[in-house]
Design an enzyme around this catalytic site. Structure first.
Site, mmCIF file in Angstrom:
data_model
loop_
_atom_site.group_PDB
_atom_site.id
_atom_site.type_symbol
_atom_site.label_atom_id
_atom_site.label_comp_id
_atom_site.label_asym_id
_atom_site.label_seq_id
_atom_site.Cartn_x
_atom_site.Cartn_y
_atom_site.Cartn_z
ATOM 1 N N GLY A 1 23.027 15.120 27.292
ATOM 2 C CA GLY A 1 24.457 15.025 27.037
ATOM 3 C C GLY A 1 25.006 13.659 26.696
ATOM 4 O O GLY A 1 26.179 13.555 26.325
ATOM 5 N N CYS B 1 33.023 28.906 -0.307
ATOM 6 C CA CYS B 1 34.296 29.615 -0.385
ATOM 7 C C CYS B 1 34.910 29.791 1.001
ATOM 8 O O CYS B 1 35.040 30.910 1.513
ATOM 9 C CB CYS B 1 34.076 30.969 -1.042
ATOM 10 S SG CYS B 1 33.059 30.833 -2.512
HETATM 11 C C1 LIG Z 1 21.739 21.025 24.608
HETATM 12 C C2 LIG Z 1 21.028 20.723 25.868
HETATM 13 C C3 LIG Z 1 20.521 19.444 26.105
HETATM 14 C C4 LIG Z 1 20.707 18.302 25.142
HETATM 15 O O1 LIG Z 1 22.031 17.933 25.008
HETATM 16 P P1 LIG Z 1 22.410 16.594 24.213
HETATM 17 O O2 LIG Z 1 23.874 16.547 24.302
HETATM 18 O O3 LIG Z 1 21.919 16.757 22.824
HETATM 19 O O4 LIG Z 1 21.744 15.474 24.917
HETATM 20 C C5 LIG Z 1 19.835 19.237 27.282
HETATM 21 N N1 LIG Z 1 19.669 20.216 28.196
HETATM 22 C C6 LIG Z 1 20.146 21.460 27.996
HETATM 23 C C7 LIG Z 1 19.926 22.494 29.037
HETATM 24 C C8 LIG Z 1 20.839 21.755 26.832
HETATM 25 O O5 LIG Z 1 21.340 22.973 26.645
#
Ligand SMILES: *Cc1c(COP(=O)(O)O)cnc(C)c1O
Length: 437
Positions: free
Chosen positions: A239, A344
Site C-alpha cells: 500500500g 467511444c
Molecule cells: C493490492 C495488494 C497489495 C499491493 O498493494 P500496493 O498498493 O500496490 O502496494 C498487497 N497486498 C494485498 C493483499 C493486496 O490486495
C-alpha cells in the site's frame, strides 16, 4: 533522480531516447526501466535489513514476466491473487516457499493448485473460505499453511476504491470475529494457522494509518498468544504510495521504523507485500498525438493511447503527469488541453485541462507513473490491440510483451457452424421481400 529524464532536449528512458524506442516499437507502448525497478526493491531490502522479513512483490501491480523476474533475481517473493498470477510467479523463477496467495475469493481448484505447488502460505479472508481450504487440504493430504487476514477497521485516507481496511470493505475478517476464527482455524485438521495478515489500502502517503493498524495487530497477536494460540507470522500487506502529483510519500526507512516500533518486538516472521511502490515509477506509457482539435470551450489533444491501455484516470480519476517527449523550450507558450483517447466513452480522458506546450499531430507524449496498475488493467475494448511492453536496461531494450496482430485477435472467437452463411446481396433482397409479405 528519475530514470525518465530530458537529455539533449529529449526524454530518455535510462540511456535510450524515447523517440527511438517509439520508432522501433510503434505507439502506444509501455516502457519500463530495469534500473528503477531494481532501485525501488533495493530501498525496501535495505530498510528491512536485520528483520526476519520477506518482501513479497504484489504481482497484480504489474505481472509482466520480465518485471517479476527482475524482482525475483534480487530476492523478492510474490504475493498473488489468482492461479494465473501464481503460475506467473513460478514461471518468473520465484520459489514456491516465497509465494503468498491472497484474495477474498479463491476457488477450490486454486487452493488445490497452491497446496500441490507447496507455497508458503494462503491468506484467508472469511470462515467459509477457511472451511473450504480445510476440506481441500485434507482431500490432497496436506496441511495448509494459513494466515488469517484481519480487517483492522482503520481509515487509510486514500481513494475510496482502493481503501481496503475499513469495516465496510469486503476484505478480511472483522476485528470482532477474528479471535473466534483463529481458534477455529487452530483446531482444523487440514489447517496449520501460522499468523495474521492485513492490508489496509493502496497509495497511502501517510504513515499514521499504518501505525494504527500495526498497533491493533500487535495487540491482537498478544491477546491470541495469551490464550495459548501460536502466532509466528505477521503479514503487513502493501500500500505504500508514490508521487503522482507532488504527494510526499514516506521513505521506506520511515515506514519500516513504524514496523520496528509496533509489531517487530513480537518476534514473528514479517512479510511485506509492496506492489505499486516497486514498479509504479518504473514505467511510462508512450503515445502519439493523432489530432489537435480546438473547441469553443475546450481544446482537445487526441492521442493513440486510450482507457483500454491505461484505465486509472477513468476508474479512479487518477492524475498522471504527461511530458512531451521533445523537451519544450523554457519560454514555450502553454495552453490547457483535455488529453483524450479514441475510445467511444467520455471517460476516455487521460487528463483534463492540462497545461501543455503547442502540440502537432505526430508528436510523442509520455504518460508518467505507468508502471503499476496500468498495463495489467488493459482491456480489448473497442478491439484495440493491447499496447506492447518493453524493458530498458541501460542502452538496450527488449520487447517483453509483443503487440499481438489482428489475426490473433480474430482467432480468439468461434462462429458456430449452425449459423447460416451471411446472405449475399441477392438473398438479402429476397429475405427483405419475404419479410414484407
Ligand atoms: C493490492 C495488494 C497489495 C499491493 O498493494 P500496493 O498498493 O500496490 O502496494 C498487497 N497486498 C494485498 C493483499 C493486496 O490486495
Amino acid at each position: 533522480m528519475s530514470v525518465f529524464a530530458y537529455r539533449h532536449g529529449e526524454l530518455h528512458a535510462e540511456a535510450l531516447p524515447v523517440s527511438r524506442l517509439a520508432a522501433e516499437v510503434g505507439t502506444p507502448f509501455f516502457c519500463y526501466s530495469h534500473a528503477a525497478i531494481a532501485s525501488a526493491y533495493d530501498e525496501f531490502a535495505t530498510a528491512v535489513k536485520g528483520l526476519p522479513a520477506l518482501v513479497c512483490y504484489a504481482l497484480k501491480a504489474n505481472s509482466n514476466l520480465a518485471v517479476i523476474a527482475s524482482l525475483a533475481r534480487r530476492g523478492a517473493g510474490a504475493d498473488v491473487v489468482s492461479e494465473g498470477e501464481l503460475r506467473q510467479a513460478l514461471a518468473a523463477g520465484i520459489p514456491p516457499e516465497k509465494i503468498i496467495f491472497s484474495g477474498v475469493g479463491k476457488t477450490a481448484a486454486e487452493m488445490r493448485f497452491a497446496l500441490e505447488t507447496g507455497i508458503r502460505q494462503l491468506n484467508i479472508e472469511s470462515l467459509p473460505e477457511l472451511r473450504l481450504l480445510d476440506q481441500v487440504a485434507r482431500a490432497v493430504g496436506r496441511k495448509a499453511p494459513v494466515a488469517l487476514r484481519v480487517n483492522p477497521d482503520v481509515d487509510a485516507r486514500t481513494h475510496a476504491k482502493i481503501s481496503t481496511g475499513k469495516a465496510e470493505n469486503k476484505f478480511g475478517i472483522e476485528l470482532g470475529l477474528i479471535r473466534e476464527a483463529y481458534r477455529e482455524a487452530a483446531g482444523l485438521a487440514g489447517i496449520e494457522v501460522r499468523g495474521l495478515a492485513l492490508h489496509i489500502g493502496s497509495q497511502l502517503t501517510d504513515l499514521e494509518p499504518y501505525r494504527a493498524a500495526f498497533t491493533r495487530l500487535a495487540e491482537l497477536t498478544a491477546e491470541l498468544r495469551r490464550q495459548g494460540l501460536a502466532v509466528d507470522r505477521l503479514d503487513l500487506g502493501g500500500g505504500i504510495g508514490i508521487a503522482y502529483r507532488g504527494e510526499q510519500p514516506p521513505s521506506i526507512a520511515d515506514y519500516v521504523r513504524v514496523v520496528r516500533e509496533t509489531v517487530a518486538p513480537l518476534g514473528t516472521e514479517l512479510v511485506f507485500e509492496p506492489g505499486r511502490r516497486l514498479v509504479g515509477n518504473a514505467g511510462i506509457l508512450v503515445s502519439r498525438v493523432l489530432f489537435v482539435k480546438p473547441g469553443a470551450s475546450r481544446d482537445f489533444v487526441i492521442i493513440d493511447a486510450a482507457m483500454n491501455d491505461l484505465l486509472r484516470p477513468a476508474l479512479y480519476d487518477a492524475y498522471h503527469a504527461i511530458l512531451p517527449v521533445a523537451e519544450p523550450a523554457s519560454d514555450a507558450p502553454v495552453k490547457r488541453f483535455d488529453v483524450v483517447g479514441p475510445i467511444c466513452e467520455s471517460g476516455d480522458r487521460m487528463a483534463e485541462q492540462r497545461p501543455l506546450p503547442p502540440l502537432q499531430p505526430g508528436d510523442l507524449l509520455a504518460i508518467c507513473q505507468a508502471g503499476a496498475y496500468s498495463a495489467v488493467m488493459g482491456s480489448g475494448y473497442n478491439t484495440r490491440l493491447p499496447a506492447p511492453e518493453i524493458l530498458v536496461h541501460g542502452d538496450a531494450f527488449d520487447i517483453v510483451r509483443a503487440r499481438p496482430d489482428y489475426q490473433a485477435i480474430l482467432a480468439r472467437d468461434h462462429v458456430p457452424g449452425w449459423l447460416e452463411p451471411v446472405p449475399g446481396p441477392q438473398s438479402q433482397a429476397k429475405g427483405a421481400r419475404g419479410a414484407a409479405e
